[in-house]
Design an enzyme around this catalytic site. Structure first.
Site, PDB file in Angstrom:
ATOM      1  N   ASN A 185     -10.895  -2.871  -5.605  1.00 47.00           N
ATOM      2  CA  ASN A 185     -10.125  -1.943  -6.439  1.00 47.00           C
ATOM      3  C   ASN A 185     -10.771  -1.706  -7.805  1.00 47.00           C
ATOM      4  O   ASN A 185     -10.369  -0.776  -8.527  1.00 47.00           O
ATOM      5  CB  ASN A 185      -8.674  -2.413  -6.598  1.00 47.00           C
ATOM      6  CG  ASN A 185      -7.832  -2.236  -5.358  1.00 47.00           C
ATOM      7  OD1 ASN A 185      -6.910  -3.013  -5.090  1.00 47.00           O
ATOM      8  ND2 ASN A 185      -8.113  -1.212  -4.545  1.00 47.00           N
ATOM      9  N   ASP A 194       0.827  -1.213   0.000  1.00 49.55           N
ATOM     10  CA  ASP A 194       0.000   0.000   0.000  1.00 49.55           C
ATOM     11  C   ASP A 194       0.862   1.264   0.000  1.00 49.55           C
ATOM     12  O   ASP A 194       1.947   1.291   0.580  1.00 49.55           O
ATOM     13  CB  ASP A 194      -0.912  -0.015   1.239  1.00 49.55           C
ATOM     14  CG  ASP A 194      -2.130   0.870   1.056  1.00 49.55           C
ATOM     15  OD1 ASP A 194      -2.366   1.341  -0.071  1.00 49.55           O
ATOM     16  OD2 ASP A 194      -2.852   1.100   2.050  1.00 49.55           O
TER      17      ASP A 194
HETATM   18  C1  IPE Z   1      -5.613  -2.826  -0.396  1.00 54.61           C
HETATM   19  O1  IPE Z   1      -5.222  -1.510  -0.563  1.00 54.61           O
HETATM   20  C2  IPE Z   1      -5.427  -3.571  -1.664  1.00 54.61           C
HETATM   21  C3  IPE Z   1      -4.062  -3.666  -2.169  1.00 54.61           C
HETATM   22  C4  IPE Z   1      -2.968  -3.263  -1.589  1.00 54.61           C
HETATM   23  C5  IPE Z   1      -3.948  -4.299  -3.421  1.00 54.61           C
HETATM   24  P1  IPE Z   1      -6.274  -0.317  -0.801  1.00 54.61           P
HETATM   25  O2  IPE Z   1      -5.460   0.910  -0.757  1.00 54.61           O
HETATM   26  O3  IPE Z   1      -7.073  -0.584  -2.013  1.00 54.61           O
HETATM   27  O4  IPE Z   1      -7.213  -0.458   0.467  1.00 54.61           O
HETATM   28  P2  IPE Z   1      -8.105   0.631   1.225  1.00 54.61           P
HETATM   29  O5  IPE Z   1      -9.032   1.213   0.216  1.00 54.61           O
HETATM   30  O6  IPE Z   1      -7.160   1.649   1.778  1.00 54.61           O
HETATM   31  O7  IPE Z   1      -8.785  -0.156   2.284  1.00 54.61           O
HETATM   32  C1  IPE Z   2      -1.611   0.091  -3.403  1.00 60.27           C
HETATM   33  O1  IPE Z   2      -1.353   1.445  -3.466  1.00 60.27           O
HETATM   34  C2  IPE Z   2      -1.734  -0.534  -4.772  1.00 60.27           C
HETATM   35  C3  IPE Z   2      -3.093  -0.964  -5.132  1.00 60.27           C
HETATM   36  C4  IPE Z   2      -4.121  -0.955  -4.364  1.00 60.27           C
HETATM   37  C5  IPE Z   2      -3.261  -1.430  -6.483  1.00 60.27           C
HETATM   38  P1  IPE Z   2      -2.540   2.500  -3.521  1.00 60.27           P
HETATM   39  O2  IPE Z   2      -2.847   2.775  -4.959  1.00 60.27           O
HETATM   40  O3  IPE Z   2      -3.675   2.031  -2.702  1.00 60.27           O
HETATM   41  O4  IPE Z   2      -1.844   3.758  -2.877  1.00 60.27           O
HETATM   42  P2  IPE Z   2      -2.524   4.822  -1.909  1.00 60.27           P
HETATM   43  O5  IPE Z   2      -3.117   4.063  -0.751  1.00 60.27           O
HETATM   44  O6  IPE Z   2      -3.571   5.540  -2.705  1.00 60.27           O
HETATM   45  O7  IPE Z   2      -1.386   5.694  -1.503  1.00 60.27           O
HETATM   46 MG    MG Z   3      -4.125   2.301  -0.724  1.00 63.42          MG
END
Ligand code: IPE
Ligand code: IPE
Ligand code: MG
Length: 255
Positions: A76, A28
């Site tokens: 996602n 993340d």
């Molecule tokens: C969880 O991260 C999914 C992945 C890292 C692939 P998100 O960034 O999508 O999760 P939330 O929305 O903060 O819970």
């Molecule tokens: C995690 O990074 C990757 C995926 C969920 C695909 P994020 O895209 O959630 O990054 P933040 O949380 O917005 O910084």
């Molecule tokens: Mg995220």
């Protein structure tokens, strides 16, 4: 007695395995990494590739047997179409580029999830090729959770059980777990979620039941092998009890 979900033979109450058998990472912080640099979010995803390879190599070298990486959740799909399309394309590129290295390192690779019809067929083919190429490897099992949802897996297990006609009174935790997708996956010993967020976000819900959790504040594209090794070190300081009482140095419980 250790809980059956203790991470396999060798993990005793109060004594975590020296190296966790199964480490799972919620990768993340890519979007924030890019935003901090006034870049589009997609460049944060691209920067994550280096971390992925670094962590795979660090885990393998440290003797981790099972590494799971959360790359795309069932939630996602709520992201903008352009970001989703970029991620699909990026994963395909990464798979094609690194397949020879993963195979040379003896890593068995598979993707957990991948059931949504919106997944491009060419990505599905490349992932199937990677799975076939590495199927006989025994060095480390890498599971990439992609279009994955822990609740969906549990519902899938329930459906599979009902189809198999097992009588309700014969359904135990072990029987249920055998109907989950990829039922050979051991329970997770350690979850690492980067970027400081402290939630599970529907990740491997069944398997993380007794995992230890670490939330390093570093954003995933900045996370490197030394950070991973630091997490393994922090894990070794944890006392795993599985609901029992702590043991003393000689392995006996206090009166
Ligand atoms: C969880 O991260 C999914 C992945 C890292 C692939 P998100 O960034 O999508 O999760 P939330 O929305 O903060 O819970
Ligand atoms: C995690 O990074 C990757 C995926 C969920 C695909 P994020 O895209 O959630 O990054 P933040 O949380 O917005 O910084
Ligand atoms: Mg995220």
């Amino acid at each position: 007695m250790p809980h059956p979900a203790s991470g396999g033979p060798g993990a005793a109450v109060g004594e975590p395995r020296q190296v966790p058998r199964h480490v799972a990472c919620v990768m993340d912080g890519n979007g924030r990494w890019a935003q901090q640099r006034s870049l589009p979010r997609t460049l944060g995803h691209r920067a994550a590739e280096t971390t992925v390879i670094d962590v795979i190599e660090a885990a393998r070298a440290a003797g981790v047997g099972w590494l799971s990486l959360f790359a795309f959740s069932t939630e996602n799909w709520r992201r903008p179409d352009t970001e989703i399309a970029f991620l699909m394309h990026l994963v395909r590129q990464v798979v094609r580029k690194h397949a020879p290295l993963l195979h040379a390192r003896g890593i068995r690779c598979r993707f957990l999830g991948m059931t949504d019809p919106r997944i491009p067929p060419e990505l599905g083919r490349d992932i199937a090729d990677l799975r076939t190429l590495t199927a006989r490897n025994r060095g480390m099992t890498l599971t990439v959770a992609f279009d994955h949802g822990g609740r969906r897996d549990i519902v899938e297990a329930a459906r599979s059980l009902m189809r198999s006609g097992v009588p309700a009174e014969d359904v135990t935790e072990e029987v249920f777990a055998a109907h989950l997708p990829m039922p050979d996956t051991p329970d997770v010993d350690l979850v690492i979620r980067t970027s400081g967020e402290q939630r599970i976000s529907n990740f491997m819900l069944w398997q993380v039941a007794y995992a230890e959790w670490l939330f390093p504040p570093v954003l995933w594209p900045d996370f490197r092998a030394p950070d991973f090794l630091q997490c393994l070190h922090a894990y070794r300081q944890r006392e795993r009890r599985f609901g029992a009482v702590p043991t003393n140095k000689n392995g006996a419980t206090s009166p």
